[in-house]
Structure formats: structure tokens, C-alpha cells
Design an enzyme around this catalytic site. Sequence first.
Site, PDB file in Angstrom:
ATOM      1  N   ASP A  98      -6.745   3.223  -2.142  1.00 15.66           N
ATOM      2  CA  ASP A  98      -6.656   2.784  -0.749  1.00 15.66           C
ATOM      3  C   ASP A  98      -8.008   2.862  -0.064  1.00 15.66           C
ATOM      4  OD1 ASP A  98      -6.515   5.591  -1.008  1.00 15.66           O
ATOM      5  OD2 ASP A  98      -5.440   5.826   0.884  1.00 15.66           O
ATOM      6  N   THR A 115       4.847   3.750   3.011  1.00 18.42           N
ATOM      7  CA  THR A 115       4.417   2.570   2.267  1.00 18.42           C
ATOM      8  C   THR A 115       4.324   1.402   3.232  1.00 18.42           C
ATOM      9  OG1 THR A 115       5.405   3.308   0.171  1.00 18.42           O
ATOM     10  CG2 THR A 115       5.043   0.937   0.443  1.00 18.42           C
ATOM     11  N   GLY A 123       1.367   4.928   0.173  1.00 24.22           N
ATOM     12  CA  GLY A 123       0.720   6.167   0.567  1.00 24.22           C
ATOM     13  C   GLY A 123       1.608   7.362   0.310  1.00 24.22           C
ATOM     14  N   THR A 181      -1.543  10.649   6.011  1.00 25.30           N
ATOM     15  CA  THR A 181      -1.169  12.012   5.639  1.00 25.30           C
ATOM     16  C   THR A 181      -2.364  12.939   5.801  1.00 25.30           C
ATOM     17  OG1 THR A 181       0.411  11.098   4.058  1.00 25.30           O
ATOM     18  CG2 THR A 181      -0.154  13.417   3.835  1.00 25.30           C
ATOM     19  N   GLY A 212      -9.321   7.521  -4.206  1.00 25.17           N
ATOM     20  CA  GLY A 212      -8.074   6.782  -4.039  1.00 25.17           C
ATOM     21  C   GLY A 212      -8.318   5.290  -3.900  1.00 25.17           C
ATOM     22  N   ASP A 229       0.860  -1.182   0.000  1.00 28.93           N
ATOM     23  CA  ASP A 229       0.000   0.000   0.000  1.00 28.93           C
ATOM     24  C   ASP A 229       0.896   1.231   0.000  1.00 28.93           C
ATOM     25  OD1 ASP A 229      -1.879   2.015   0.458  1.00 28.93           O
ATOM     26  OD2 ASP A 229      -1.966   1.615   2.612  1.00 28.93           O
TER      27      ASP A 229
END
Length: 255
Positions: A106, A12, A8, A129, A104, A6
Site C-alpha cells: 500500500d 478494505t 488493510g 490502523t 507494505g 486495497d
Amino acid sequence: MLLTIDVGNTNTDIGLFERDELAISYRIKTDPRSTADEIALTFRGLLADDPEVTGVAICSTVPAVLREMRSMLNRYYPEVPTVIVEPGIRTGVGVLTDNPKEVGTDRIMNTLAAYTLYGGPSIVVDFGTSTNFDVVSKNGDFMGGALAAGIEISVEALAARAAQLRKVELVRPRSVIGKNTVEALQSGTVYGFAGQVDGLVERITQELGGSVNAVVATGGLSKVVRAESRTITAHEPALTLIGLRLVFDKNEPNA
């Protein structure tokens, strides 16, 4: 072993699954400047003592890193079946937003995993984030949600803009009323974000009819806030990686 990744904006997350169980996980910083060869070196170092990778599933919110990931997999893992979450991949998640393309991947993985584990309607609070509130319908669709500035971004911005303030360790202070600058910052951050979560979750729950199956905390900083929240009912740090495992099973990987 299934390797799940994943990517990001800040970190990560990497997980290795043995069947349905997460055997081990890692977290590394995300660097958009990393080349495919640098990424391969990092992965080979992390996975040196682990069993052979037999499949890979990836989602990414950073296009530059995803491009290099593709190159890395093509060069170093050419025979390993791979699923990259992108248009055309079967997720089983309907996206009920004005523009599904801007959601996104995710968040789609979080929706899939939350619905599989807890049913719907549910709310995922992903502390990264940004702090993402992902709303899962009773049928397992992604309904939309809310986005707020993340904890670390807020702390860093405050330290950068206020001369007498600084970054502090994100832990629970002795009391809400801080007796020094460090504790005052910790109070405002920990209890302030807990209040933000509770306020938004309560409003979302009202719009969903007054009740939800679960409010699931995930993300790297979820442990900071979840203990102070009234509304969070479950904690699953690996929620996105679980979603990647599920989506790998739903697709016929390309060898």
C-alpha cells in the site's frame, strides 16, 4: 470497469474506475477469517448494480486475506485480467530502504499515486490502523518514512486502560481546553494527532532540503485531522486505489 482492492489491517477499500475516473468506492471491514466464498458473496452484493468488471488490481497487507482473494478470483472471475501487487510486478517505484521486502505494498501504491499527481519530493500521510508517513523522492522513489500508532488504536487503548475514559466521536471539540471528559478526549485526539503530523512533516521536510511539492493526506481518518494541520496541503482519500489503477496500466495482466 477496473476493480481496485486495497486490503488493510482494519478495513478494505474497494473502487471501480471507468478509465481514469473513480466512479464509485466502498469500504468494508477486513476479516482474516473470511473464506473465498464469503468474499465473493460480499463483492457480488456490492457490485450487483455496477457495470461488468473487466480488470482487477489488488494490494494487501494481510496475507491470509490475499490468499482467499486469489482463490475467489480464480473461482468466480477466472477470465478477468488481474494484477496483484507483489514481487515481479512493475510499479516504476524504486524502494530506497534497508530491506525493500518489508515495505507494505500500500505504501508503494501511495508513492506511485502521489508522484503521478503531485510530483516529488512529497510526503504522504496515511491515516489507517497505523499513521504512515511515506516519503517520495524527487524521482518518484519510496525513500522510507515514519510509522505511528493510528488514531482509532490510540483511542481504543486509552478507553480500555482507563476506567473513567471511553471511546468518543472523533470530531473537532468546541475548544482546545475541554470542559468535560468527552471534549477533553476529542481535543487530545484531534489536536494531538494534528500536532504529531505537523511535527514529523516539518522534520522530514528539513531532511529533504527544506521544501516539498505536497503533503498529501489519505486514509479513512484523514478528514478528522487534515483541517487542523498546518502542513497538509492536499487531500486524496482514494490515493491507494489510484495507485492500483496506475500499476494495472503498467503491467500486462494475466487473463
